[in-house]
Scaffold this active site. Structure first.
Site, mmCIF file in Angstrom:
data_model
loop_
_atom_site.group_PDB
_atom_site.id
_atom_site.type_symbol
_atom_site.label_atom_id
_atom_site.label_comp_id
_atom_site.label_asym_id
_atom_site.label_seq_id
_atom_site.Cartn_x
_atom_site.Cartn_y
_atom_site.Cartn_z
ATOM 1 N N GLN A 1 21.100 29.829 3.996
ATOM 2 C CA GLN A 1 21.490 30.887 3.078
ATOM 3 C C GLN A 1 22.136 32.055 3.826
ATOM 4 O O GLN A 1 21.714 32.424 4.921
ATOM 5 C CB GLN A 1 20.281 31.387 2.295
ATOM 6 C CG GLN A 1 19.703 30.372 1.317
ATOM 7 C CD GLN A 1 20.593 30.180 0.098
ATOM 8 O OE1 GLN A 1 21.435 31.006 -0.216
ATOM 9 N NE2 GLN A 1 20.385 29.073 -0.608
ATOM 10 N N TYR B 1 19.716 18.133 -2.679
ATOM 11 C CA TYR B 1 20.633 18.997 -1.941
ATOM 12 C C TYR B 1 19.785 19.932 -1.075
ATOM 13 O O TYR B 1 19.884 21.154 -1.141
ATOM 14 C CB TYR B 1 21.538 19.788 -2.888
ATOM 15 C CG TYR B 1 22.240 18.934 -3.924
ATOM 16 C CD1 TYR B 1 23.430 18.274 -3.627
ATOM 17 C CD2 TYR B 1 21.705 18.787 -5.201
ATOM 18 C CE1 TYR B 1 24.070 17.486 -4.581
ATOM 19 C CE2 TYR B 1 22.338 18.010 -6.158
ATOM 20 C CZ TYR B 1 23.514 17.351 -5.845
ATOM 21 O OH TYR B 1 24.150 16.575 -6.792
ATOM 22 N N GLU C 1 19.726 15.163 1.324
ATOM 23 C CA GLU C 1 20.839 16.019 1.735
ATOM 24 C C GLU C 1 22.019 15.153 2.147
ATOM 25 O O GLU C 1 21.864 14.181 2.886
ATOM 26 C CB GLU C 1 20.421 16.917 2.901
ATOM 27 C CG GLU C 1 21.546 17.677 3.585
ATOM 28 C CD GLU C 1 22.376 18.519 2.638
ATOM 29 O OE1 GLU C 1 23.607 18.533 2.789
ATOM 30 O OE2 GLU C 1 21.789 19.170 1.742
ATOM 31 N N ASP D 1 19.186 22.243 -5.946
ATOM 32 C CA ASP D 1 19.957 23.348 -5.361
ATOM 33 C C ASP D 1 21.312 22.831 -4.912
ATOM 34 O O ASP D 1 21.604 22.729 -3.711
ATOM 35 C CB ASP D 1 19.185 23.955 -4.179
ATOM 36 C CG ASP D 1 19.899 25.153 -3.570
ATOM 37 O OD1 ASP D 1 20.792 25.719 -4.227
ATOM 38 O OD2 ASP D 1 19.570 25.523 -2.423
ATOM 39 N N CYS E 1 24.418 28.856 -7.313
ATOM 40 C CA CYS E 1 25.245 29.963 -6.834
ATOM 41 C C CYS E 1 26.510 30.102 -7.659
ATOM 42 O O CYS E 1 27.406 30.876 -7.300
ATOM 43 C CB CYS E 1 25.602 29.766 -5.357
ATOM 44 S SG CYS E 1 26.531 28.253 -5.021
#
Length: 436
Positions: A261, A292, A316, A365, A392
């Site tokens: 992040q 993710y 991932e 995410d 996001c």
């Protein structure tokens, strides 16, 4: 430079404001609703459905307009100097509280338009954020100008503008004193200052000889590495080519070109929101998934909640970051790290009946593009009692919420965070549950 004089309308997703000139829609940056402005038209071909432009003069200003904190990102100043404004601070001319109001409007509009939901959610300021909204980026990237100086791209342009500062970056980056070094022979320079307090890491993309030369000139406390983005290779020139991050009571190893992040307080902020939403759904022995997953920020949270008798599927797609997760959960057998595309890993689990085929809870995410219809369908089929969705991007988030709604799920809780001050971006955390 072709100019248009317009009255600015509502905010739109993507950092633009809507204006009209003789029936033509113009997406304007560096404006505010209600202002009368002159706009430099940057993308305005006659056959285009809409045009784009930047404000170059304010004829009637809004009450929320402020002096921009960063001259090279200020459209008025940049155009007067004969260059385009750099990207990354497109809301820097707006009062901080009004920035959050604009982001709230965008989130509300996207949910209504794409998911059919009437939901107004306050965009929260991050606790402990500085009043001026600066010094929050723990990672930032630079291009290199033709004469070898650090620079940044203008929005939707190949033009690189030299910079002497990056006010949104944390002090560990701003104080490196490398603004006047010669970066000739390099293409990109990426800098990260970890939350652990270790020294920064600088990645140098381009000619290896140039990277070696620059590495010698960097301050002593800085680690440096040569970076080949096309091959995903990072090789140490000085110090270590990875970072040690601390969050949620754990330490994480993150490769220099791996994901973490950007906001220095994002891991704790988002992790706290996810933990709070899933608190009633996690128990020792539960089967859960972190999709993710990156280097495993939320996987760690889930592992602590379900204990050694539980099972955490950590998925991932990036091989680099997935390897980080393997290292981060070495010795924790309840965490099953699976590299690969989320939809493929879930499909394989469904066929075999292995981890991920039936789940109690999910943390989702995805990147800015969102999860998409197929992944949402797979998650629903795995039968969880709750999904914590971290996003996001309000547009892809709203679209995916619509997919969940079509499958009979409900948006039970929603929080939004201003994790990107002075930009149009925001972060949302939602709790989705099956309908009753």
């Amino acid at each position: 430079m072709e100019l248009a004089e317009v009255t600015v309308g509502a905010v739109a997703h993507g950092g633009h404001f809507v204006a009209r000139d003789q029936g033509r829609v113009i997406f304007v940056r560096h404006a505010l609703p209600g202002e009368r402005v002159r706009v430099a038209l940057r993308e305005a071909a006659e056959g285009d459905r809409f045009w784009r432009g930047d404000v170059v003069e304010v004829l009637e200003s809004a009450a929320a307009r402020r002096e921009h904190f960063w001259p090279v990102a200020d459209s008025l100043k940049a155009y007067s100097d004969g260059v385009l404004p750099v990207g990354g601070a497109e809301f820097g001319h707006i009062d901080r509280s009004f920035q959050r109001e604009l982001k709230q409007l965008v989130l509300t509009e996207q949910l209504q338009r794409l998911a059919g939901l009437e939901r107004v959610t306050e965009v929260e300021e991050v606790p402990g954020e500085s009043a001026d909204g600066l010094a929050w980026r723990s990672r930032t990237g630079f291009a290199v100008t033709p004469d070898g100086r650090l620079g940044m791209h203008a929005h939707r342009s190949h033009q690189v503008v030299a910079v002497q500062d990056m006010p949104l970056a944390v002090s560990g980056i701003r104080e490196l004193s490398f603004w006047d070094l010669d970066f000739s022979g390099l293409e990109r320079v990426e800098v990260a200052a970890p939350t652990s307090g270790d020294g920064p890491l600088v990645l140098l993309a381009g000619a290896k000889a140039a990277a070696n030369r620059v590495a010698v000139e960097l301050p002593e406390e800085v680690s440096a590495a040569h970076w080949d983005p096309e091959r995903s290779r990072v090789s140490a020139l000085r110090g270590r080519p990875w970072l040690r991050e601390e969050a949620l009571g754990r330490e994480f190893r993150v490769s220099g070109d791996g994901f973490w992040q950007i906001h220095r307080k994002a891991p704790e902020t988002l992790g706290g929101a996810v933990r709070g939403m899933l608190e009633g759904f996690l128990r020792p022995g539960a089967r859960v998934a972190d999709l993710y997953a990156g280097a495993g920020l939320f996987s760690g949270l889930l592992a602590d909640a379900v204990g050694v008798t539980g099972e955490v599927l950590s998925v991932e797609g990036s091989p680099v970051t997935s390897k980080d997760a393997v290292r981060n959960f070495d010795g924790e057998p309840q965490v099953l790290v699976r590299p690969g595309r989320v939809e493929r890993v879930l499909a394989a689990a469904a066929r075999s009946g292995s981890a991920g085929s039936q789940l109690d809870a999910v943390v989702l995410d995805p990147p800015r593009a969102g999860a998409g219809k197929n992944v949402v369908r797979q998650i629903v089929a795995s039968g969880p009692r709750a999904v914590a969705y971290v996003s996001c991007d309000p547009a892809s988030f709203a679209r995916d919420v619509g997919y969940f709604a079509a499958a009979g799920w409900q948006l039970a809780e929603l929080r939004a965070f201003d994790l990107y001050p002075h930009t149009h971006h925001l972060e949302t955390v939602a709790l989705l549950v099956p309908g009753t």
